[in-house]
Motif scaffolding. Structure first.
Motif, PDB file in Angstrom:
ATOM      1  N   ILE A   1      13.125  -7.658   5.378  1.00  0.00           N
ATOM      2  CA  ILE A   1      12.026  -8.549   5.764  1.00  0.00           C
ATOM      3  C   ILE A   1      10.736  -7.746   5.894  1.00  0.00           C
ATOM      4  O   ILE A   1       9.655  -8.198   5.507  1.00  0.00           O
ATOM      5  N   ALA A   2      10.854  -6.532   6.437  1.00  0.00           N
ATOM      6  CA  ALA A   2       9.672  -5.688   6.626  1.00  0.00           C
ATOM      7  C   ALA A   2       8.989  -5.377   5.305  1.00  0.00           C
ATOM      8  O   ALA A   2       7.756  -5.330   5.221  1.00  0.00           O
ATOM      9  N   ARG A   3       9.772  -5.149   4.255  1.00  0.00           N
ATOM     10  CA  ARG A   3       9.170  -4.823   2.960  1.00  0.00           C
ATOM     11  C   ARG A   3       8.367  -5.996   2.398  1.00  0.00           C
ATOM     12  O   ARG A   3       7.308  -5.795   1.789  1.00  0.00           O
ATOM     13  N   LEU A   4       8.850  -7.203   2.617  1.00  0.00           N
ATOM     14  CA  LEU A   4       8.085  -8.372   2.183  1.00  0.00           C
ATOM     15  C   LEU A   4       6.830  -8.535   3.026  1.00  0.00           C
ATOM     16  O   LEU A   4       5.750  -8.837   2.509  1.00  0.00           O
ATOM     17  N   ALA A   5       6.956  -8.307   4.326  1.00  0.00           N
ATOM     18  CA  ALA A   5       5.790  -8.379   5.207  1.00  0.00           C
ATOM     19  C   ALA A   5       4.735  -7.357   4.801  1.00  0.00           C
ATOM     20  O   ALA A   5       3.527  -7.634   4.853  1.00  0.00           O
ATOM     21  N   LEU A   6       5.180  -6.168   4.382  1.00  0.00           N
ATOM     22  CA  LEU A   6       4.247  -5.137   3.936  1.00  0.00           C
ATOM     23  C   LEU A   6       3.462  -5.608   2.716  1.00  0.00           C
ATOM     24  O   LEU A   6       2.246  -5.418   2.643  1.00  0.00           O
ATOM     25  N   PHE A   7       4.144  -6.203   1.767  1.00  0.00           N
ATOM     26  CA  PHE A   7       3.457  -6.734   0.581  1.00  0.00           C
ATOM     27  C   PHE A   7       2.389  -7.750   0.993  1.00  0.00           C
ATOM     28  O   PHE A   7       1.239  -7.684   0.536  1.00  0.00           O
ATOM     29  N   LEU A   8       2.742  -8.663   1.873  1.00  0.00           N
ATOM     30  CA  LEU A   8       1.809  -9.721   2.269  1.00  0.00           C
ATOM     31  C   LEU A   8       0.655  -9.181   3.111  1.00  0.00           C
ATOM     32  O   LEU A   8      -0.439  -9.746   3.101  1.00  0.00           O
ATOM     33  N   ALA A   9       0.883  -8.082   3.827  1.00  0.00           N
ATOM     34  CA  ALA A   9      -0.157  -7.505   4.682  1.00  0.00           C
ATOM     35  C   ALA A   9      -1.062  -6.540   3.939  1.00  0.00           C
ATOM     36  O   ALA A   9      -2.118  -6.161   4.440  1.00  0.00           O
ATOM     37  N   SER A  10      -0.667  -6.151   2.739  1.00  0.00           N
ATOM     38  CA  SER A  10      -1.420  -5.159   1.979  1.00  0.00           C
ATOM     39  C   SER A  10      -2.305  -5.818   0.927  1.00  0.00           C
ATOM     40  O   SER A  10      -2.259  -7.032   0.718  1.00  0.00           O
ATOM     41  N   ASP A  11      -3.080  -4.998   0.248  1.00  0.00           N
ATOM     42  CA  ASP A  11      -3.944  -5.517  -0.818  1.00  0.00           C
ATOM     43  C   ASP A  11      -3.148  -6.070  -1.988  1.00  0.00           C
ATOM     44  O   ASP A  11      -3.666  -6.857  -2.778  1.00  0.00           O
ATOM     45  N   TYR A  12      -1.877  -5.663  -2.114  1.00  0.00           N
ATOM     46  CA  TYR A  12      -1.051  -6.194  -3.190  1.00  0.00           C
ATOM     47  C   TYR A  12      -0.879  -7.710  -3.067  1.00  0.00           C
ATOM     48  O   TYR A  12      -0.655  -8.392  -4.060  1.00  0.00           O
ATOM     49  N   GLY A  13      -0.960  -8.227  -1.848  1.00  0.00           N
ATOM     50  CA  GLY A  13      -0.775  -9.658  -1.630  1.00  0.00           C
ATOM     51  C   GLY A  13      -2.074 -10.424  -1.476  1.00  0.00           C
ATOM     52  O   GLY A  13      -2.080 -11.526  -0.920  1.00  0.00           O
ATOM     53  N   ASP A  14      -3.163  -9.870  -1.972  1.00  0.00           N
ATOM     54  CA  ASP A  14      -4.476 -10.479  -1.748  1.00  0.00           C
ATOM     55  C   ASP A  14      -4.608 -11.890  -2.313  1.00  0.00           C
ATOM     56  O   ASP A  14      -5.309 -12.718  -1.755  1.00  0.00           O
ATOM     57  N   TYR A  15      -3.914 -12.185  -3.410  1.00  0.00           N
ATOM     58  CA  TYR A  15      -4.071 -13.489  -4.052  1.00  0.00           C
ATOM     59  C   TYR A  15      -3.029 -14.492  -3.560  1.00  0.00           C
ATOM     60  O   TYR A  15      -2.852 -15.554  -4.140  1.00  0.00           O
ATOM     61  N   VAL A  16      -2.350 -14.155  -2.488  1.00  0.00           N
ATOM     62  CA  VAL A  16      -1.302 -15.010  -1.936  1.00  0.00           C
ATOM     63  C   VAL A  16      -1.724 -15.527  -0.575  1.00  0.00           C
ATOM     64  O   VAL A  16      -2.012 -14.737   0.326  1.00  0.00           O
ATOM     65  N   THR A  17      -1.755 -16.834  -0.401  1.00  0.00           N
ATOM     66  CA  THR A  17      -2.063 -17.396   0.910  1.00  0.00           C
ATOM     67  C   THR A  17      -1.507 -18.814   1.008  1.00  0.00           C
ATOM     68  O   THR A  17      -1.355 -19.509   0.003  1.00  0.00           O
ATOM     69  N   GLY A  18      -1.167 -19.187   2.237  1.00  0.00           N
ATOM     70  CA  GLY A  18      -0.665 -20.534   2.493  1.00  0.00           C
ATOM     71  C   GLY A  18       0.777 -20.762   2.084  1.00  0.00           C
ATOM     72  O   GLY A  18       1.226 -21.904   2.004  1.00  0.00           O
TER      73      GLY A  18
END
Length: 333
Positions: A300-317
């Motif tokens: 779960i932490a690895r997915l949270a890291l993606f969403l918290a980092s710049d890699y997940g910038d185009y992901v929201t909602g």
């Protein structure tokens, strides 16, 4: 064979305690950095201290003959370098794993706990072992005044927060709707639903003062998708987090604050350990999961890291389900 790894735990402690303290080498550049680790490279003939050898052109591989590993600082930036995260419920389970991984990737962490002070101290130790700052704060996410106080102190002592992870929560099982007491309903909804709402409110206010930007990651459950008999308030709260994620993501889009939600399935944490330790309950639970195992907090932490980092910038909602295929099956969680 040299493999890539994060410099934390054994090698970092060895270098810091054995060598830095004796002024034999400068290991400050290793803090919070990625490294290449090469196990088994010690030489018994070399005196007991770190030595530098040429590993790659214009690079030095520092080899430790105590833990038989080598560390080579890389120039790449960590995924969360310079960020400050507040993680609720980070005294155990998924929250602890997230706080630890975020620190390994360069973030300072405010460790928020409610009752498990020793667990919070352990998390803080893990954060500090990789050279990041940790701040332990006791708070009740279901109390808006307590939430506001935690955020105020975190900003005062760590600086501007750029990441919020809502991970604090409690379970509620064993009672049908017709039998459940008001106090139990109130406790579950206040902790599991209103708590993240209160934290999001404080975080958004702070980020707007700072000019916007930021990441919100909330940990809900597959219970938001599946029926939860004898645990209806829990399922209600988790479903509400999915709705909160969608609504808030629209409200703060112009502020460039990403808001996402993770819905884990059965994860091996203190909250689920009793079920996993019971052979009959374990078999019943795992039989519903196509992957036939419980997940680990680090997944779960690895997915949270993606969403918290710049890699997940185009992901929201969005709600991200990570459950070994559980939600593809019929039946409850």
């Amino acid at each position: 064979m040299i493999r890539s790894a994060a410099l934390c735990g054994g090698l970092w402690r060895c270098l810091r305690a054995r060598y830095a303290a004796q002024a034999r080498m400068d290991v400050s550049s290793f803090k919070g950095r990625s490294v290449l680790v090469a196990p088994g490279m010690s030489d018994a003939r070399v005196p007991p201290k770190a030595r530098a050898i040429d590993a790659l052109p214009s690079r030095a591989l520092h080899v430790c003959d105590v833990c038989s590993a080598g560390a080579f600082p890389l120039e790449q930036k960590m995924k969360l370098q310079g960020k400050i995260a507040l993680v609720t419920g980070s005294d155990s389970g998924i929250g602890k794993a997230i706080a630890t991984l975020f620190a390994q990737e360069g973030a300072d962490v405010a460790v928020i706990y409610h009752t498990d002070e020793n667990g919070a101290k352990d998390t803080a130790t893990r954060v500090e072992e990789v050279g990041r700052r940790a701040l332990i704060l006791r708070g009740d996410v279901g109390d808006s005044a307590s939430v506001a106080s935690c955020f105020k102190e975190a900003v005062a002592r760590l600086g501007g927060l750029s990441i919020l992870v809502n991970c604090a929560g409690i379970g509620a099982g064993g009672a049908e709707v017709a039998e459940i007491e008001d106090a139990q309903v109130e406790q579950v909804l206040r902790t599991d639903l209103l708590g993240p709402l209160f934290c999001c409110r404080e975080f958004v206010r702070l980020r707007r003062i700072s000019g916007g930007g930021g990441r919100i990651v909330t940990i809900s459950s597959v219970a938001q998708h599946l029926p939860t008999p004898e645990s209806a308030p829990y399922g209600m709260a988790k479903a509400g987090l999915g709705s909160l994620t969608r609504s808030l993501s629209r409200e703060v889009a112009e502020d460039r604050i990403n808001v996402n939600n993770i819905a884990p399935g059965l994860i091996q944490t203190p909250m689920t350990q009793g079920r996993l330790d019971d052979p009959e309950a374990r078999e019943q639970s795992l039989s519903r999961i196509p992957w036939h195992r419980a997940g680990q907090p680090e997944e779960i932490a690895r997915l949270a890291l993606f969403l918290a980092s710049d890699y997940g910038d185009y992901v929201t909602g969005q709600t991200w389900t990570i459950d070994g295929g559980l939600s593809m099956q019929w039946g409850g969680a």
